[in-house]
Design an enzyme around this catalytic site. Structure first.
Site: not given
Length: 559
Positions: A215, A264
């Site tokens: 956002d 990751e």
């Protein structure tokens, strides 16, 4: 020797990934499905409806905020980023939703609100309690005021929701809030803020989410010294353009660090930017190879319904994103704008309003919306659908003032504040409200129109010419057709005035064509191949087809 203009270098796109051409369905949790009967949608309700989304044919769902919040701005004022607000359920419910989606082959993207917190957030409450000089005030933007006694705001920045972007606290200091006063902005220059959000990312990634919608991704970093913006005439409502508090280059360092975290984790976890910027080129900076994966294409959402402007915007969008090796995204509706079933018919000159809608002819509006949706789903890249658009839901225009909850509606100097009209709970079944949104005889937090019985999922399922079945067929073709997988295979075809036509190629050969009549007259065209899909009724012969106004057709050219 004269200089020659050359095309910017194009970054080679990486191998195809799920998100590069995914169809992602936005769920506004409080308006999707209410399992406990309190009139507000919840996470268990969403979980119960996941088979519907699987059958619809989408690849992923994006959930608007469900975190702990006082709900001053429908959950975009977060008081705790690691828990679920009780009105929506619990963290265990979120975990069950994620697992249920994964079991059906659906991915889950959740909203992240990093520009500001709630004023009830623990940090902000400590900042208020500890007073000037508190280390917690350094995590926000607290400043002394101007004027003889500090009675004036520190600068002239206006709030997006109207009025000044500053509120004074009892001890005399002011704090910055680019949105509502209940949403104080974080100071992203402070390392504690950066560290906090890295742990928030990991919390939800560890729970299994497949990505984040960010956002106000363009708003985190403010100009040094928080300088004045000048006259308010120079300030764009959404911060698009040169601004000391939007689209600053410093945000990209933040997103590079987030990309490292996402990479990751297995399964290609992604991040999507809600980034308002002055140009598509600036938007593309958010999706460079080491930053975020996608950015919303608000320029396309705001494009008028005519062939010239649509073609230009499609070309510009594809060029800007391909320059950085990113897929283009397409969307027509979301929780902040008038539903496109209503919006695309709002004005004769094609001007697109953001939040305030006017009445339109329902049949003509639906015909145009279906044509627009079918065009969008034929374009290369990733498409975002907003809940209920597959039902052809129009904007709800007649909500009484006493039920509206958009904070901007109640601020006389703010935006139009009519976002509630696109947030009315969607109809699932039955002849009376709440139409299966909640238990029979129950209520909904915003009232549903009496006319929605015929637009429910149950009413449209199995009806061949319904909007829901159109979406189901379109998504099935999109998923199965090899031509729909690449993100860079569009080629325009010569067409009559007011008509758009493009082909998509496989191995250099055109195998799919999309034709759209955006004119106000029927158009006769040669039949190029086998009819795959039409957004509305068409007529013709084996060699010729007549497309009515506001009609999109898909063709297979392989035969």
């Amino acid at each position: 020797m004269t200089d020659q203009l050359i095309a910017p270098p194009t970054v080679e796109a990486p191998p195809a990934s799920w998100w590069r051409n995914a169809v992602i369905y936005q769920i506004y949790p409080r308006s999707f499905a209410d399992l406990n009967g309190d009139g507000i949608g919840d996470l268990p309700g969403i979980t119960s409806r996941l088979p519907y989304l699987k059958d619809l044919g989408v690849d992923a769902v994006w959930l608007s905020p469900f975190y702990a919040s006082p709900q001053a701005d429908a959950g975009y004022d977060v008081s705790d980023y690691r828990t679920v607000d009780p009105i929506f359920g619990t963290v265990a419910d979120a975990s069950e939703l994620i697992a249920g989606a994964h079991a059906l082959g659906l991915r889950v993207i959740v909203d992240l609100v990093p520009n500001h917190s709630s004023d009830q957030h623990e940090w902000f409450q400590k900042a208020l309690a500890e007073g000037p000089g508190s280390m917690f005030r350094e995590r926000y933007h607290f400043r002394p005021g101007k004027g003889e006694n500090g009675e004036l705001p520190p600068n002239d920045w206006p709030s997006i929701f109207g009025g000044p972007a500053w509120t004074r606290v009892e001890d005399g200091e002011w704090y910055l809030h680019l949105f509502a006063p209940e949403q104080p902005d974080f100071n992203w220059e402070h390392p504690a803020v950066r560290d906090e959000f890295k742990t928030v990312l990991r919390f939800w990634l560890d729970l299994g989410v497949d990505g984040f919608r960010i956002d106000v991704a363009h708003g985190l970093v403010k100009a040094d010294g928080l300088p004045d913006v000048g006259s308010e005439a120079e300030w764009h409502l959404l911060g698009v353009g040169e601004s000391p508090c939007f689209d600053r280059d410093g945000v990209h360092e933040i997103y590079r660090s987030w990309r490292q975290i996402l990479d990751e984790y297995p399964g290609e976890r992604i991040a999507v930017a809600e980034a308002w910027a002055p140009s598509l080129s600036r938007v593309s900076h958010y999706v460079r190879p080491d930053e975020l994966h996608q950015a919303f294409n608000f320029s396309y959402l705001g494009t008028a319904w005519n062939a010239h402007e649509q073609r230009q915007m499609i070309d510009d969008s594809l060029a800007a994103m391909s320059a950085v090796g990113a897929p283009t995204t397409w969307t027509l509706s979301n929780h902040d704008v008038v539903r496109h079933t209503t919006r695309l018919m709002q004005s004769a000159d094609g001007e697109v309003a953001g939040r305030k809608a006017v009445a339109v002819d329902d049949a003509a509006a639906l015909r145009r919306a279906r044509a627009a949706s079918t065009l969008m789903l034929a374009l290369p890249g990733s498409a975002y659908l907003y809940q209920g658009e597959e039902l052809g839901l129009p904007e709800v225009l007649d909500l009484p003032a006493e039920v509206r909850q958009d904070p901007a509606f109640h601020r006389a100097e703010g935006q139009d504040g009519y976002r509630d009209g696109c947030r009315v709970p969607i109809p699932w079944s039955g002849d009376e409200a709440p139409y299966g949104f909640g238990p029979e005889g129950g209520s909904s937090w915003l009232p549903q129109p009496d006319s929605w019985a015929g637009l429910s999922v149950a009413a449209q399922t199995g009806t061949p010419d319904s909007t829901l079945e159109l979406y189901r067929r379109a998504l099935a073709v999109r998923r199965a057709a090899p031509a729909m997988q690449p993100v860079d295979n569009l080629r325009w075809v010569t067409a009559p005035a007011g008509v758009l036509a493009f082909e998509r190629e496989v191995a250099g050969a055109p195998v799919f064509r999309c034709t759209v009549n955006m004119s106000d007259q029927p158009v006769s065209l040669g039949r190029p191949g086998e009819l795959l899909l039409a957004s509305g009724p068409i007529e013709g012969s084996p060699d010729e087809v007549v497309l009515p106004p506001d009609t999109t057709v898909w063709w297979s050219l392989s035969s």
